[in-house]
Design a protein around this motif. Sequence first.
Motif, short mmCIF file in Angstrom:
data_model
loop_
_atom_site.label_atom_id
_atom_site.label_comp_id
_atom_site.label_asym_id
_atom_site.label_seq_id
_atom_site.Cartn_x
_atom_site.Cartn_y
_atom_site.Cartn_z
N GLY A 180 -6.96 22.22 -15.77
CA GLY A 180 -7.10 21.21 -16.71
C GLY A 180 -7.05 19.80 -15.76
N VAL A 181 -6.31 18.81 -16.49
CA VAL A 181 -6.36 17.46 -15.88
C VAL A 181 -5.90 17.42 -14.61
N HIS A 182 -6.22 16.57 -14.02
CA HIS A 182 -5.64 16.38 -12.39
C HIS A 182 -4.45 15.37 -12.65
N LEU A 183 -3.27 15.64 -12.48
CA LEU A 183 -2.03 14.85 -12.79
C LEU A 183 -1.41 14.32 -11.24
N PHE A 184 -1.33 14.84 -10.27
CA PHE A 184 -0.72 14.68 -9.03
C PHE A 184 -1.51 14.56 -7.68
N SER A 185 -0.71 13.84 -6.75
CA SER A 185 -1.39 13.74 -5.38
C SER A 185 -1.11 15.31 -4.75
N PRO A 186 -2.09 15.82 -3.88
CA PRO A 186 -2.07 17.29 -3.74
C PRO A 186 -0.45 17.40 -2.78
N GLY A 187 0.14 18.61 -3.22
CA GLY A 187 1.24 18.99 -2.30
C GLY A 187 2.46 18.55 -2.66
N ILE A 188 2.56 17.55 -3.66
CA ILE A 188 3.76 16.88 -3.64
C ILE A 188 4.72 17.41 -4.99
N ALA A 189 4.18 18.24 -5.76
CA ALA A 189 5.07 18.89 -6.95
C ALA A 189 5.92 19.98 -6.33
N LYS A 190 6.99 19.96 -6.67
CA LYS A 190 8.03 21.02 -6.16
C LYS A 190 8.53 21.96 -7.09
N ASN A 201 8.22 15.50 -4.51
CA ASN A 201 8.86 15.29 -3.40
C ASN A 201 10.44 15.38 -3.70
N ASP A 202 10.88 14.02 -3.88
CA ASP A 202 12.56 14.13 -4.23
C ASP A 202 12.88 13.25 -5.49
N THR A 203 11.76 13.00 -6.11
CA THR A 203 12.12 12.12 -7.27
C THR A 203 11.53 12.96 -8.58
N ILE A 204 12.33 13.00 -9.58
CA ILE A 204 11.73 13.48 -10.90
C ILE A 204 11.18 12.57 -11.77
N TYR A 205 10.18 12.92 -12.34
CA TYR A 205 9.46 12.23 -13.34
C TYR A 205 9.19 12.90 -14.50
N ARG A 248 9.38 7.37 -14.10
CA ARG A 248 10.65 7.95 -13.20
C ARG A 248 11.85 8.20 -13.82
N ALA A 249 12.54 9.40 -13.61
CA ALA A 249 13.72 9.73 -14.22
C ALA A 249 14.87 9.80 -13.07
N GLY A 250 14.64 9.91 -11.97
CA GLY A 250 15.83 9.71 -11.02
C GLY A 250 15.27 10.27 -9.69
N THR A 251 15.80 9.82 -8.45
CA THR A 251 15.60 10.31 -7.02
C THR A 251 16.79 10.93 -6.56
N GLY A 252 16.37 11.41 -5.24
CA GLY A 252 17.57 12.24 -4.58
C GLY A 252 17.81 13.63 -4.71
N PHE A 253 16.54 14.23 -5.40
CA PHE A 253 16.53 15.62 -5.87
C PHE A 253 15.91 16.73 -5.04
N GLY A 254 15.50 16.14 -3.73
CA GLY A 254 14.74 16.94 -2.95
C GLY A 254 15.23 18.48 -2.55
N THR A 255 16.59 18.79 -2.81
CA THR A 255 17.05 19.99 -2.38
C THR A 255 17.07 20.87 -3.47
N TYR A 256 16.73 20.34 -4.85
CA TYR A 256 16.81 21.13 -6.11
C TYR A 256 15.83 22.20 -6.25
N THR A 257 16.25 23.42 -6.84
CA THR A 257 15.42 24.45 -6.83
C THR A 257 14.91 24.78 -8.33
N VAL A 258 15.74 24.24 -9.36
CA VAL A 258 15.44 24.43 -10.65
C VAL A 258 15.55 23.36 -11.53
#
Length: 294
Positions: free
Chosen positions: A64-74, A99-103, A119-129
């Motif tokens: 469907g819709v294009h939402l994000f830059s390629p490769g940054i959704a984790k 990347n490391d920011t939750i939206y 933007r909801a918060g940053t510093g989450f780069g190591t989170y898995t769920v």
Amino acid sequence: MTLKRTLAVAACAGLLGSLATASVSTAATTAACTMTVGSVTSGGDVGYSDVTASSPVTAKQGTGVHLFSPGIAKISSTWIRGRTGEPDGPITSGEVLLNDTIYNAWYGPDPDGPVGMSRAGTGFGTYTVTERASYLSSGPHLATYRLRGDGVLYRYAHRWDGNPTSTVTRYTGFAAVKTMALTSETKAYDTFLANTRGGALYTIRFPRTGAPVVKKVRTSTWQTFEHLVAEKCGSQSTLLTAIDKDTGSAYLYAVSHANGTSTVIKGLGKIPGSYNDPVYYLRTTDTTPPLFGE
């Protein structure tokens, strides 16, 4: 998932097929439950797979819709489609780690229409769920669960009945967890189904107060799956999609109301199509009843 999920800052996407009942307590599907497995493609597009527990299993895939830059959704939470309230039609929304920011992100029904993120918060780069659970009846409840790569899980809980409160609880000891899917949202607890890197399958119940309750469901063979996606099936059961990204394959299971090692899990077969996207999640609606798999 009724109006409760609209409290979850929008939340998630439409279950495009109707949810029918199934009896997995007898390990036999009596009618074809359906679920929508959402995804974010490597190019940043929204993907989907409408899966039906027929015999054989069927699936309709698309983008469907294009939402994000390629490769940054984790990673992503469940996405929920609201019913009405927007001038351009229902909004589908969820939480995503870029990347490391939750939206908090959203899009409308028109593939070429408006989209948005906050933007909801940053510093989450190591989170898995990351996942949200909500329950409206008998006192509104909303909780966001986020699992860090070192096995520390945080629950951010909010209530609005009478005296609004917000609390953060930190849990340790989940380093073995590979991924997990929300399977229950109730007044008293939320439950996840989790697999470990060693292959075991567990339910993890988070009561409103007190320590998590962990029960082993299976001892082995579940280590191959990088994503688990769960949807309600019938009144107390779960339709589960398990995705092996190494092979690009997905498999469908009917899971009875969880009860430790007595839980019935019926393999329904391989889901047609390829499953190579970096991010997978449940897409559902705000009119789907709360999950009640345990």
